[in-house]
Motif scaffolding. Sequence first.
Motif, PDB file in Angstrom:
ATOM      1  N   GLY A 402       0.811  -1.210   0.000  1.00 40.38           N
ATOM      2  CA  GLY A 402       0.000   0.000   0.000  1.00 40.38           C
ATOM      3  C   GLY A 402       0.845   1.260   0.000  1.00 40.38           C
ATOM      4  O   GLY A 402       0.520   2.237  -0.679  1.00 40.38           O
ATOM      5  N   ILE A 403       1.956   1.245   0.737  1.00 42.23           N
ATOM      6  CA  ILE A 403       2.851   2.413   0.781  1.00 42.23           C
ATOM      7  C   ILE A 403       3.471   2.667  -0.592  1.00 42.23           C
ATOM      8  O   ILE A 403       3.513   3.802  -1.076  1.00 42.23           O
ATOM      9  CB  ILE A 403       3.942   2.200   1.847  1.00 42.23           C
ATOM     10  CG1 ILE A 403       3.318   2.193   3.250  1.00 42.23           C
ATOM     11  CG2 ILE A 403       5.009   3.290   1.749  1.00 42.23           C
ATOM     12  CD1 ILE A 403       4.284   1.797   4.346  1.00 42.23           C
ATOM     13  N   LEU A 404       3.941   1.603  -1.233  1.00 42.60           N
ATOM     14  CA  LEU A 404       4.553   1.758  -2.566  1.00 42.60           C
ATOM     15  C   LEU A 404       3.534   2.203  -3.609  1.00 42.60           C
ATOM     16  O   LEU A 404       3.859   2.973  -4.509  1.00 42.60           O
ATOM     17  CB  LEU A 404       5.189   0.443  -3.009  1.00 42.60           C
ATOM     18  CG  LEU A 404       6.621   0.184  -2.567  1.00 42.60           C
ATOM     19  CD1 LEU A 404       7.107  -1.147  -3.116  1.00 42.60           C
ATOM     20  CD2 LEU A 404       7.545   1.303  -3.038  1.00 42.60           C
ATOM     21  N   LEU A 405       2.307   1.723  -3.502  1.00 37.44           N
ATOM     22  CA  LEU A 405       1.269   2.114  -4.448  1.00 37.44           C
ATOM     23  C   LEU A 405       1.054   3.623  -4.437  1.00 37.44           C
ATOM     24  O   LEU A 405       0.747   4.229  -5.467  1.00 37.44           O
ATOM     25  CB  LEU A 405      -0.042   1.393  -4.119  1.00 37.44           C
ATOM     26  CG  LEU A 405      -1.220   1.650  -5.060  1.00 37.44           C
ATOM     27  CD1 LEU A 405      -0.905   1.166  -6.474  1.00 37.44           C
ATOM     28  CD2 LEU A 405      -2.478   0.961  -4.529  1.00 37.44           C
ATOM     29  N   GLY A 406       1.247   4.235  -3.279  1.00 28.31           N
ATOM     30  CA  GLY A 406       1.085   5.678  -3.178  1.00 28.31           C
ATOM     31  C   GLY A 406       2.121   6.466  -3.955  1.00 28.31           C
ATOM     32  O   GLY A 406       1.929   7.659  -4.221  1.00 28.31           O
ATOM     33  N   ARG A 407       3.229   5.817  -4.338  1.00 28.28           N
ATOM     34  CA  ARG A 407       4.282   6.494  -5.089  1.00 28.28           C
ATOM     35  C   ARG A 407       4.074   6.425  -6.599  1.00 28.28           C
ATOM     36  O   ARG A 407       4.828   7.032  -7.358  1.00 28.28           O
ATOM     37  CB  ARG A 407       5.638   5.876  -4.746  1.00 28.28           C
ATOM     38  CG  ARG A 407       6.055   6.087  -3.289  1.00 28.28           C
ATOM     39  CD  ARG A 407       7.330   5.324  -2.971  1.00 28.28           C
ATOM     40  NE  ARG A 407       7.843   5.654  -1.648  1.00 28.28           N
ATOM     41  CZ  ARG A 407       8.758   6.581  -1.408  1.00 28.28           C
ATOM     42  NH1 ARG A 407       9.266   7.265  -2.406  1.00 28.28           N
ATOM     43  NH2 ARG A 407       9.169   6.812  -0.178  1.00 28.28           N
ATOM     44  N   VAL A 408       3.066   5.672  -7.033  1.00 30.28           N
ATOM     45  CA  VAL A 408       2.811   5.508  -8.464  1.00 30.28           C
ATOM     46  C   VAL A 408       2.019   6.700  -8.991  1.00 30.28           C
ATOM     47  O   VAL A 408       0.999   7.082  -8.411  1.00 30.28           O
ATOM     48  CB  VAL A 408       2.034   4.205  -8.733  1.00 30.28           C
ATOM     49  CG1 VAL A 408       1.724   4.061 -10.222  1.00 30.28           C
ATOM     50  CG2 VAL A 408       2.820   3.003  -8.236  1.00 30.28           C
ATOM     51  N   LYS A 409       2.484   7.282 -10.103  1.00 30.58           N
ATOM     52  CA  LYS A 409       1.749   8.360 -10.762  1.00 30.58           C
ATOM     53  C   LYS A 409       0.872   7.763 -11.843  1.00 30.58           C
ATOM     54  O   LYS A 409       1.351   7.211 -12.824  1.00 30.58           O
ATOM     55  CB  LYS A 409       2.725   9.368 -11.370  1.00 30.58           C
ATOM     56  CG  LYS A 409       3.551  10.138 -10.354  1.00 30.58           C
ATOM     57  CD  LYS A 409       4.461  11.153 -11.024  1.00 30.58           C
ATOM     58  CE  LYS A 409       5.262  11.928  -9.989  1.00 30.58           C
ATOM     59  NZ  LYS A 409       6.176  12.898 -10.629  1.00 30.58           N
ATOM     60  N   ILE A 410      -0.432   7.867 -11.636  1.00 32.02           N
ATOM     61  CA  ILE A 410      -1.390   7.279 -12.554  1.00 32.02           C
ATOM     62  C   ILE A 410      -1.950   8.356 -13.467  1.00 32.02           C
ATOM     63  O   ILE A 410      -2.349   9.418 -13.003  1.00 32.02           O
ATOM     64  CB  ILE A 410      -2.546   6.597 -11.777  1.00 32.02           C
ATOM     65  CG1 ILE A 410      -1.967   5.483 -10.890  1.00 32.02           C
ATOM     66  CG2 ILE A 410      -3.604   6.048 -12.721  1.00 32.02           C
ATOM     67  CD1 ILE A 410      -2.953   4.874  -9.939  1.00 32.02           C
ATOM     68  N   PRO A 411      -1.972   8.114 -14.788  1.00 32.73           N
ATOM     69  CA  PRO A 411      -2.487   9.126 -15.730  1.00 32.73           C
ATOM     70  C   PRO A 411      -3.878   9.562 -15.339  1.00 32.73           C
ATOM     71  O   PRO A 411      -4.779   8.745 -15.091  1.00 32.73           O
ATOM     72  CB  PRO A 411      -2.496   8.379 -17.067  1.00 32.73           C
ATOM     73  CG  PRO A 411      -1.438   7.355 -16.930  1.00 32.73           C
ATOM     74  CD  PRO A 411      -1.484   6.924 -15.488  1.00 32.73           C
ATOM     75  N   GLY A 412      -4.077  10.871 -15.260  1.00 34.47           N
ATOM     76  CA  GLY A 412      -5.378  11.418 -14.921  1.00 34.47           C
ATOM     77  C   GLY A 412      -5.687  11.423 -13.452  1.00 34.47           C
ATOM     78  O   GLY A 412      -6.776  11.780 -13.054  1.00 34.47           O
ATOM     79  N   SER A 413      -4.718  11.034 -12.601  1.00 32.70           N
ATOM     80  CA  SER A 413      -5.006  10.932 -11.163  1.00 32.70           C
ATOM     81  C   SER A 413      -5.203  12.300 -10.509  1.00 32.70           C
ATOM     82  O   SER A 413      -5.691  12.377  -9.400  1.00 32.70           O
ATOM     83  CB  SER A 413      -3.890  10.178 -10.439  1.00 32.70           C
ATOM     84  OG  SER A 413      -2.657  10.847 -10.596  1.00 32.70           O
ATOM     85  N   GLY A 414      -4.854  13.350 -11.217  1.00 38.54           N
ATOM     86  CA  GLY A 414      -5.067  14.662 -10.654  1.00 38.54           C
ATOM     87  C   GLY A 414      -6.545  14.975 -10.529  1.00 38.54           C
ATOM     88  O   GLY A 414      -6.967  15.709  -9.674  1.00 38.54           O
ATOM     89  N   LYS A 415      -7.318  14.344 -11.424  1.00 35.69           N
ATOM     90  CA  LYS A 415      -8.770  14.558 -11.374  1.00 35.69           C
ATOM     91  C   LYS A 415      -9.505  13.266 -11.029  1.00 35.69           C
ATOM     92  O   LYS A 415     -10.262  13.178 -10.108  1.00 35.69           O
ATOM     93  CB  LYS A 415      -9.269  15.083 -12.732  1.00 35.69           C
ATOM     94  CG  LYS A 415      -8.717  16.467 -13.072  1.00 35.69           C
ATOM     95  CD  LYS A 415      -9.257  16.927 -14.414  1.00 35.69           C
ATOM     96  CE  LYS A 415      -8.721  18.318 -14.798  1.00 35.69           C
ATOM     97  NZ  LYS A 415      -9.226  18.767 -16.109  1.00 35.69           N
TER      98      LYS A 415
END
Length: 418
Positions: A402-415
């Motif tokens: 779960g901690i590592l998942l938070g470091r992933v930048k997902i396309p469109g995650s800003g919205k």
Amino acid sequence: MKFSRAQLSWILYDMANAAFALIVRTVFAPMFYKNYAAVGMEPATATSSWGLVSSAAGIVAGILAPWLGAVADANGGRKRCLGGFMAAGILAVIGLCFAGTGDATLVLTLYFVSLVSYMGSNSFYDSLLVDVAPRGSLHRLSTVAYAWGYIGGLVPFFLCLGIMFLAGSDSMGGMKASFLIAAAWWCFLAVPLFRNVRERRSGETISPLDGFRRLAATAREIGRYRNVVLFLIAYFLYIDGVGTIFMMATPLSVDIGISSTWLLCTILALQFLAFPFTMLYGRLSRVVPARTLVYWAIGVYVLVSLLCGVIPSLTSPTHKLWVFLAVAFLIGTSQGGIQSLSRSLFSRLIPRERASEFFGFYNIFGKFTTVLGPVLIALAAGVTGRSEYGITLLAIPFIAGGILLGRVKIPGSGKEEA
């Protein structure tokens, strides 16, 4: 959301392989092994052997899938590879019908082949998601497929339960009949996918040797896909625990004294529970970021891990049963959601034209490729004599994932991550 014929056919395959996942892997193969094939073995030894074979199958499937994925992406052979793995798996399941009392090695070998085939076919099935779903509907289609997979597994499972009721809850003949039913269901419902799903072709042709070269090139350059790498490591840490809990549920239940009747009824109820909750995860993904929903599911599994660690300290069989049922309920609420949303999140991070190759790597790190969890269970069984403590240890990789998942930048995650 109205689905096309290709999308419905893709969903049907999730219902097809659900027969193997539920009937063979989760229920009757472990029961057959523990009650008949492994007669004379120490219970903890038999359970750890089952877990280690499961780990080995995950490793082999994880090695084969990326290489074949590289070839299939170039040659347009994803469906052919899926069909090859599926055929091998079906034959191995049928082969279980020829095993008997004391045939532990034969059962472990056939189960190994069937599990490698199941996971290998799933890798190519997952890669077809990018061919049947536009980017905006990835989460929705993925969760619907997982949800209907639970229902699809119930139909043949009911038939198996009827046979077991007539033959006896521990009948060897009833278990073998269940293997045949699972194989037939897997084969029959897979037909529409091969008829109606069209995969994108690159227009080039490469040899198996070229596939190794391409795979090596991808391995060298995958470091450029930082988000893919981070996601895969995170995914491995938490989904390995999900797969371990699912795969080891039956042998663990035998170890803690849960009767076959309670086990079958619990698994049946879990399938009914998983359907609406998986659909709920899909609907929530429209308004809640998919990554946040995965966090929720990870939290549920941490709780599951801790509750399993409580079971050995309980002296009352009734109390053990109630904790077992509570664990099953929690699994039912989140199992489909964490898998389906992880699959669709990954599909957003990869280049579509190389989907099979990248989903091959995805298969190495997860998709029920259980490697770490069974090793922890075997270690706990060897040190303490109680395999349940291995489940408790899974809380650590769940949290780390779960901690590592938070470091992933997902396309469109800003919205929105839908």
